[in-house]
Every structure is written in C-alpha cells, then in structure tokens.
Design an enzyme around this catalytic site. Structure first.
Site, PDB file in Angstrom:
ATOM      1  CD  GLU A  17      -2.862   1.025   2.431  1.00 28.52           C
ATOM      2  OE1 GLU A  17      -3.467  -0.072   2.550  1.00 28.52           O
ATOM      3  OE2 GLU A  17      -3.075   1.994   3.176  1.00 28.52           O
ATOM      4  NE  ARG A 108     -17.499   5.495   7.815  1.00 24.88           N
ATOM      5  CZ  ARG A 108     -17.498   5.479   9.129  1.00 24.88           C
ATOM      6  NH1 ARG A 108     -18.583   5.143   9.788  1.00 24.88           N
ATOM      7  NH2 ARG A 108     -16.417   5.787   9.811  1.00 24.88           N
ATOM      8  CB  ALA A 126     -17.615   0.069   3.069  1.00 27.44           C
TER       9      ALA A 126
HETATM   10  P1  FAD Z   1     -17.700   0.465   6.972  1.00 27.16           P
HETATM   11  O1  FAD Z   1     -17.563  -0.917   6.458  1.00 27.16           O
HETATM   12  O2  FAD Z   1     -18.875   1.257   6.477  1.00 27.16           O
HETATM   13  O3  FAD Z   1     -17.744   0.360   8.567  1.00 27.16           O
HETATM   14  C1  FAD Z   1     -17.727   1.536   9.382  1.00 27.16           C
HETATM   15  C2  FAD Z   1     -18.511   1.262  10.665  1.00 27.16           C
HETATM   16  O4  FAD Z   1     -19.895   1.060  10.357  1.00 27.16           O
HETATM   17  C3  FAD Z   1     -18.073  -0.007  11.388  1.00 27.16           C
HETATM   18  O5  FAD Z   1     -18.175   0.241  12.756  1.00 27.16           O
HETATM   19  C4  FAD Z   1     -19.059  -1.060  10.931  1.00 27.16           C
HETATM   20  O6  FAD Z   1     -19.248  -2.078  11.915  1.00 27.16           O
HETATM   21  C5  FAD Z   1     -20.330  -0.237  10.727  1.00 27.16           C
HETATM   22  N1  FAD Z   1     -21.137  -0.737   9.607  1.00 27.16           N
HETATM   23  C6  FAD Z   1     -20.662  -1.179   8.399  1.00 27.16           C
HETATM   24  N2  FAD Z   1     -21.681  -1.547   7.612  1.00 27.16           N
HETATM   25  C7  FAD Z   1     -22.833  -1.354   8.324  1.00 27.16           C
HETATM   26  C8  FAD Z   1     -24.199  -1.539   8.032  1.00 27.16           C
HETATM   27  N3  FAD Z   1     -24.596  -1.990   6.837  1.00 27.16           N
HETATM   28  N4  FAD Z   1     -25.104  -1.217   9.008  1.00 27.16           N
HETATM   29  C9  FAD Z   1     -24.692  -0.735  10.209  1.00 27.16           C
HETATM   30  N5  FAD Z   1     -23.390  -0.530  10.525  1.00 27.16           N
HETATM   31  C10 FAD Z   1     -22.475  -0.833   9.600  1.00 27.16           C
HETATM   32  N6  FAD Z   1      -9.456   5.641   4.824  1.00 27.16           N
HETATM   33  C11 FAD Z   1      -9.311   6.612   3.885  1.00 27.16           C
HETATM   34  O7  FAD Z   1      -9.858   7.709   4.056  1.00 27.16           O
HETATM   35  N7  FAD Z   1      -8.573   6.409   2.748  1.00 27.16           N
HETATM   36  C12 FAD Z   1      -7.975   5.223   2.487  1.00 27.16           C
HETATM   37  O8  FAD Z   1      -7.318   5.070   1.453  1.00 27.16           O
HETATM   38  C13 FAD Z   1      -8.100   4.164   3.449  1.00 27.16           C
HETATM   39  N8  FAD Z   1      -7.523   2.963   3.248  1.00 27.16           N
HETATM   40  C14 FAD Z   1      -7.718   1.946   4.151  1.00 27.16           C
HETATM   41  C15 FAD Z   1      -7.140   0.698   3.896  1.00 27.16           C
HETATM   42  C16 FAD Z   1      -7.327  -0.361   4.782  1.00 27.16           C
HETATM   43  C17 FAD Z   1      -6.725  -1.703   4.476  1.00 27.16           C
HETATM   44  C18 FAD Z   1      -8.097  -0.155   5.975  1.00 27.16           C
HETATM   45  C19 FAD Z   1      -8.294  -1.277   6.957  1.00 27.16           C
HETATM   46  C20 FAD Z   1      -8.659   1.087   6.239  1.00 27.16           C
HETATM   47  C21 FAD Z   1      -8.486   2.155   5.341  1.00 27.16           C
HETATM   48  N9  FAD Z   1      -9.041   3.418   5.554  1.00 27.16           N
HETATM   49  C22 FAD Z   1      -8.880   4.428   4.624  1.00 27.16           C
HETATM   50  C23 FAD Z   1      -9.762   3.713   6.810  1.00 27.16           C
HETATM   51  C24 FAD Z   1     -11.291   3.530   6.702  1.00 27.16           C
HETATM   52  O9  FAD Z   1     -11.840   4.436   5.773  1.00 27.16           O
HETATM   53  C25 FAD Z   1     -11.874   3.759   8.093  1.00 27.16           C
HETATM   54  O10 FAD Z   1     -11.479   2.752   8.962  1.00 27.16           O
HETATM   55  C26 FAD Z   1     -13.367   4.013   8.180  1.00 27.16           C
HETATM   56  O11 FAD Z   1     -13.669   4.483   9.494  1.00 27.16           O
HETATM   57  C27 FAD Z   1     -14.225   2.770   7.961  1.00 27.16           C
HETATM   58  O12 FAD Z   1     -14.226   2.402   6.660  1.00 27.16           O
HETATM   59  P2  FAD Z   1     -14.938   1.012   6.228  1.00 27.16           P
HETATM   60  O13 FAD Z   1     -14.898   0.954   4.766  1.00 27.16           O
HETATM   61  O14 FAD Z   1     -14.401  -0.127   6.997  1.00 27.16           O
HETATM   62  O15 FAD Z   1     -16.434   1.357   6.722  1.00 27.16           O
END
Ligand code: FAD
Length: 292
Positions: A17, A108, A126
């Site tokens: 990454e 997200r 997400a």
């Molecule tokens: P989600 O999957 O939406 O989850 C967020 C929260 O909502 C969690 O607590 C989950 O339990 C809850 N949730 C999820 N789906 C639902 C649903 N359907 N109903 C109710 N609750 C739900 N951030 C950046 O800004 N840019 C990047 O490039 C970036 N790269 C990353 C790369 C990796 C490998 C990782 C692990 C994280 C990265 N992040 C990045 C950070 C990420 O954006 C944050 O951790 C963010 O807070 C959550 O993103 P997510 O896609 O996991 O969200």
C-alpha cells in the site's frame, strides 16, 4: 495477474500500500517511491484515497495507472464514499474506466474535519458503495476488515456481522487493518470464517519505524500492543536507526509466523518507503510460496 487469481491454489500473496503525494506536491514525487519498489514485484500495489477526497482529485487513479502501465505491476485504488454522492462515484468510475483500472478497495472513510463539504447521504456504509459499484462495471472489489473491531462498532461480533454485509454486497477480497499481535488476528480470522465470510483475507502489516508513526497509528486505529512490541520499541525509542531496524525485524517476524500459520496474504503498509519495503520483501518473499 488478476486480483481474483493471486491467491488461487493456496498461493500466499504479498501486496503493498502506498499513498499519493500531498495536495501541493507534484505527482512526479511518487516516482522515487515506485522506482525503489520496482524490483520487488508485489502482487499489487494499492493507492490510498484521501478521507474527504473529491472526484476532482484524480491523483489516486493517476498513480494506479502509472503503476500498471509504467511499472507493469497490478494496481488497485482505494475509494471512500462518505463525502461522495452517486454522481461523484459515477464520475470516478468513468475516470477508472479511462485508466483501465478494475481493482477497488471500497471504503466508507473517516470523518475529516478539513473536508471541503459535509458528509453525503448516498453511501452511509462501505457495503452501500460496494453494492453500487457492482452495478457500474466489472470490478474486483475489496473491503476493509478490523481484527480488533472497528472503533465505532459496539463489539467485534457486530463488526463481523457488518463485514459479512460487505461480502454479501460483492466484496471478493478483504484487507485488514494493521495489528501487532498475531493471535488477535488469527482469532478474528476464525470468527470471520465461522460467520460465513469465505473470501480471501490479507493480513495488514505496518512496520513501525519511528516513534511518531507508532503513536499516530495506535491513536488512529486503537491496535493493542503486545508486551514484546512495547519492550522492543521502548528499548530503541531514542535511537532512530536502531528503532527502524527493530520495526523491520518485528514485521518480518510477524509475517513469518503468519505465513507458517496459513494466512492467505500479507498487505504491507509501506509508508512509501522503498527501503522498508525492500528489506521486508527480500526477507519474506522466498518463504511465501516455497517450491512454486
Ligand atoms: P464500513 O464498512 O462502512 O464500517 C464503518 C462502521 O460502520 C463499522 O463500525 C461497521 O461495523 C459499521 N457498519 C458497516 N456496515 C454497516 C451496516 N450496513 N449497518 C450498520 N453498521 C455498519 N481511509 C481513507 O480515508 N482512505 C484510504 O485510502 C483508506 N484505506 C484503508 C485501507 C485499509 C486496508 C483499511 C483497513 C482502512 C483504510 N481506511 C482508509 C480507513 C477507513 O476508511 C476507516 O477505517 C473508516 O472508518 C471505515 O471504513 P470502512 O470501509 O471499513 O467502513
């Protein structure tokens, strides 16, 4: 190699990454990083996307295109949805199509106080973005997972239930948040499998090479620190060169243990350091798929 191919037949993947240069820096500054990594041949390099990033900023997609076309390495873009509307995502999909990029880590994103607009309502999670991307084209979609639970989730169980929603929506590959305790990761893996999450999951490894990076990371993601880690870091915290070497050694040790315990892939947070990526890759690459 296609994303869907890299872990076939029990192959262990190694992916990197990187992050784009800051807004006021020219895109060319990324060449130093990529030149230094070009002989390492990771399975893909993913490029982060700013929290609160807008469709007008094409740096992530541009760099992913450069990785593919100039360096001949597979690439993936990160894409966050909290600050993007459907129209923005449509525009970004067009940009990806123009650049022939099909691998997306759909996220997200975190709330960003410096974002240029308020959070939007089209994609609250997400999983909503993933479902939408599935309607937009033939993408390989990845999602993020959290071995210790996402900070906003009430429990790991709830977070794993939400992770399953991402897979059900169409994610076919997961990349994990960084962690320093392999037992924590392997327990998470077992629970994810029990919950019916059967797609490949790569373990996120962040080599800790400076005191500031450790403090920042722990604050941001709440990773727990095993005694072996804190002891090592405390021993070298006032000696930057030794600390960097200790961080690299810790990451190598973690990876060898994970690989010998059967993990499917290692996602290395390189922090754009060719030196760190090279040291780790040279140490672990021969151990990932011996005899192949
Ligand atoms: P989600 O999957 O939406 O989850 C967020 C929260 O909502 C969690 O607590 C989950 O339990 C809850 N949730 C999820 N789906 C639902 C649903 N359907 N109903 C109710 N609750 C739900 N951030 C950046 O800004 N840019 C990047 O490039 C970036 N790269 C990353 C790369 C990796 C490998 C990782 C692990 C994280 C990265 N992040 C990045 C950070 C990420 O954006 C944050 O951790 C963010 O807070 C959550 O993103 P997510 O896609 O996991 O969200």
């Amino acid at each position: 190699m296609e994303l869907s191919e890299i872990m076939k037949n029990g192959r262990t993947a190694l992916t990197f990454e990187i992050f784009p240069p800051k807004r006021d820096m020219p895109i060319e500054t990324i060449y130093k990083t990529l030149d230094g990594m070009q002989d390492l041949h990771p399975d893909f390099i993913s490029v982060t996307y700013g929290a609160g990033g807008s469709a007008a900023d094409t740096k992530t997609a541009d760099i992913a295109q450069i990785i593919k076309e100039k360096y001949g390495t597979e690439s993936a873009v990160h894409l966050t949805c909290l600050y993007n509307t459907k129209e923005d995502i449509d525009l970004i999909c067009e940009q990806l199509k123009e650049r022939n990029i099909r691998n997306i880590l759909a996220l997200r994103g975190d709330r960003n106080p410096n974002a240029i607009r308020e959070p939007q309502k089209d994609f609250p999670h997400a999983s909503d973005l993933i479902a939408y991307l599935k309607t937009k084209g033939d993408y390989h979609i990845m999602g993020a997972c959290y071995p210790e639970g996402h900070l906003e989730a009430k429990s790991l169980e709830e977070d794993i239930d939400n992770l399953k929603k991402k897979v059900d929506a169409g994610a076919t590959h997961l990349l994990s948040q960084l962690f320093f305790d392999n037992d924590v990761y392997l327990r998470f893996l077992e629970r994810a499998r029990k919950a019916g999450i059967n797609v490949p999951i790569e373990a996120g490894i962040m080599p800790c090479t400076s005191k500031a990076s450790i403090e920042r990371m722990v604050m941001m993601c709440g990773a727990s620190l095993p005694a072996k880690f804190t002891r090592t870091m405390a021993r070298y915290e006032n000696y930057p060169d030794a600390l960097r070497e200790a961080g690299i050694a810790y990451a190598i040790d973690q990876i060898i243990d994970l690989v010998s315990r059967g993990v499917e892939g290692i996602h290395l947070y390189t922090m754009n350091s060719p030196y760190v990526a090279k040291r780790i890759t040279e140490a672990v690459a021969p151990l990932l798929n011996p005899g192949r």
